[in-house]
Scaffold this active site. Structure first.
Site, mmCIF file in Angstrom:
data_model
loop_
_atom_site.group_PDB
_atom_site.id
_atom_site.type_symbol
_atom_site.label_atom_id
_atom_site.label_comp_id
_atom_site.label_asym_id
_atom_site.label_seq_id
_atom_site.Cartn_x
_atom_site.Cartn_y
_atom_site.Cartn_z
ATOM 1 N N ARG A 116 5.373 40.515 -5.239
ATOM 2 C CA ARG A 116 4.506 39.457 -4.722
ATOM 3 C C ARG A 116 5.362 38.297 -4.233
ATOM 4 N NH1 ARG A 116 1.456 36.814 -8.522
ATOM 5 N NH2 ARG A 116 0.224 35.886 -6.873
ATOM 6 N N LYS A 181 7.756 40.507 -18.338
ATOM 7 C CA LYS A 181 6.978 41.339 -17.413
ATOM 8 C C LYS A 181 7.371 42.810 -17.568
ATOM 9 C CE LYS A 181 5.769 41.282 -12.544
ATOM 10 N NZ LYS A 181 5.405 40.330 -11.487
ATOM 11 N N ARG A 314 2.539 29.250 -14.391
ATOM 12 C CA ARG A 314 3.610 29.099 -15.387
ATOM 13 C C ARG A 314 3.029 28.428 -16.611
ATOM 14 N NH1 ARG A 314 7.798 26.429 -11.588
ATOM 15 N NH2 ARG A 314 8.124 28.184 -10.193
HETATM 16 C C1 BTN Z 1 4.923 41.912 -8.372
HETATM 17 O O1 BTN Z 1 5.683 41.147 -7.784
HETATM 18 O O2 BTN Z 1 4.566 41.691 -9.528
HETATM 19 C C2 BTN Z 1 4.392 43.134 -7.674
HETATM 20 C C3 BTN Z 1 5.352 44.275 -7.781
HETATM 21 C C4 BTN Z 1 4.826 45.558 -7.164
HETATM 22 C C5 BTN Z 1 5.864 46.635 -7.126
HETATM 23 C C6 BTN Z 1 5.305 47.948 -6.661
HETATM 24 S S1 BTN Z 1 6.435 49.280 -6.881
HETATM 25 C C7 BTN Z 1 5.392 50.313 -5.964
HETATM 26 C C8 BTN Z 1 4.873 49.511 -4.803
HETATM 27 N N1 BTN Z 1 5.814 49.536 -3.705
HETATM 28 C C9 BTN Z 1 6.338 48.348 -3.459
HETATM 29 O O3 BTN Z 1 7.191 48.113 -2.581
HETATM 30 N N2 BTN Z 1 5.850 47.441 -4.308
HETATM 31 C C10 BTN Z 1 4.878 48.030 -5.206
#
Ligand code: BTN
Length: 319
Positions: A116, A181, A314
């Site tokens: 994100r 996380k 946060r």
């Molecule tokens: C975040 O930032 O919390 C979201 C992370 C999401 C990661 C997943 S891995 C599978 C899918 N492909 C990506 O490039 N991103 C999501």
């Protein structure tokens, strides 16, 4: 290179001669491929004179047949990549190619995993789950309300079912254990949200990863939390079943009936937080979420509602 890995994945010793014969190449070509495995995929390989080569630890690779064995009711076609930029990006390309949804994209590693707010998602080879489920949505906006929170809930319940009892939620859709996380969710949408669109439900779960220098926030993994390694095919199947259950509920009843369950599992319910929106910061106390999944904060004694993909929360020090 991956044919060689498949021969080595049992974690036993294999002689250079046997590997060369199986691959139809010379022993020195085997040696070169082994060096690539180490350099490109970060794998550790023991080389012992007289015995041959052995992976430092046995490896289970993703296998759609295995996923199907664990979840026969999950009938999504599964595309598995050894290496891809991002499973979400590949899912979007597949939509462009008119691949019929629903379908699932998995990868052993991502070279440009997306998180994100423009962050990168650490995606080492064969350690974690990188999962992108594509749905075709025809029902308009109602089908999208709270969808990313529903996915978060399904991921959290999957982790709990597999023994990670401390897994909980952080708005909008992080899955944490304590402050660390363990999983993240990135939804991407193409088409007309008010009519027909495709949504990519991207899920990254830290499964067997024990170290990385690619993550700039507190993190953990299923293995670090439990002390044991997990079979990713079983995890993908369990997540598929859980998602099917929650998505069906969301589709038939809407988000409002899932709202209370989500709040019960929100780790930061009632906590003093700062909401970050670009350079702006809003301090408040978490009241919960509304019937569309937006965050309800008490700010200066007044309830205010916030939504949007670029927001992040946060904890405040006085929380
Ligand atoms: C975040 O930032 O919390 C979201 C992370 C999401 C990661 C997943 S891995 C599978 C899918 N492909 C990506 O490039 N991103 C999501």
């Amino acid at each position: 290179m991956l044919t060689l890995l498949k021969l080595l994945k049992d974690g036993r010793f294999h002689s250079g001669q046997a590997l060369g014969a199986a691959l139809g190449v010379t022993r020195s070509a085997v040696w070169k491929q082994l060096q690539h495995l180490e350099a490109d995929l970060g794998l550790s390989i023991h080389k012992v004179r007289g015995r041959g080569y052995q992976l430092a630890a046995p490896l289970t690779l993703l296998d759609p047949a295995e996923v199907g064995r664990f979840s026969p009711a999950c009938e999504w076609p599964v595309l598995v990549f050894d290496s891809i930029d991002s499973t979400n990006a590949e899912a979007l390309r597949a939509i462009e190619r008119n691949q019929i949804a629903p379908f699932l994209v998995l990868a052993e590693r991502q070279t440009a995993g997306r998180g994100r707010r423009g962050r990168k998602w650490a995606s080492p080879f064969a350690e974690n789950v990188y999962f992108s489920l594509v749905l075709r949505i025809e029902g308009g906006m109602r089908q999208l309300e709270g969808l990313s929170l529903v996915v978060g809930l399904a991921v959290m319940q999957t982790l709990r079912e597999l023994g990670i009892s401390g897994a909980g939620l952080k708005w909008p859709n992080d899955v944490l254990v304590g402050q660390k996380k363990i999983a993240g969710i990135l939804l991407e949408l193409v088409g007309d949200p008010a009519d027909v669109c495709h949504v990519v439900l991207g899920v990254g779960i830290n499964v067997n990863m024990q170290m990385t220098d690619e993550v700039d926030q507190q993190w953990t993994s299923m293995r670090l939390e439990s002390g044991k390694a997990f079979d990713r095919n079983h995890l993908v199947a369990t997540l598929g079943i859980m998602l099917q259950k929650y998505l069906a509920r969301h589709q038939s009843e809407g988000f409002s009936t899932i709202q209370a369950e989500w709040e019960q599992n929100h780790l930061w319910q009632g906590r003093a937080v700062s909401l970050i929106a670009g350079v702006n910061q809003i301090d408040g106390e978490v009241l919960g979420i509304d019937s569309q999944g937006a965050l309800r904060l008490k700010v200066g004694g007044v309830e205010k509602v916030f939504s949007g993909g670029e927001l992040s929360l946060r904890l405040r020090n006085d929380s």
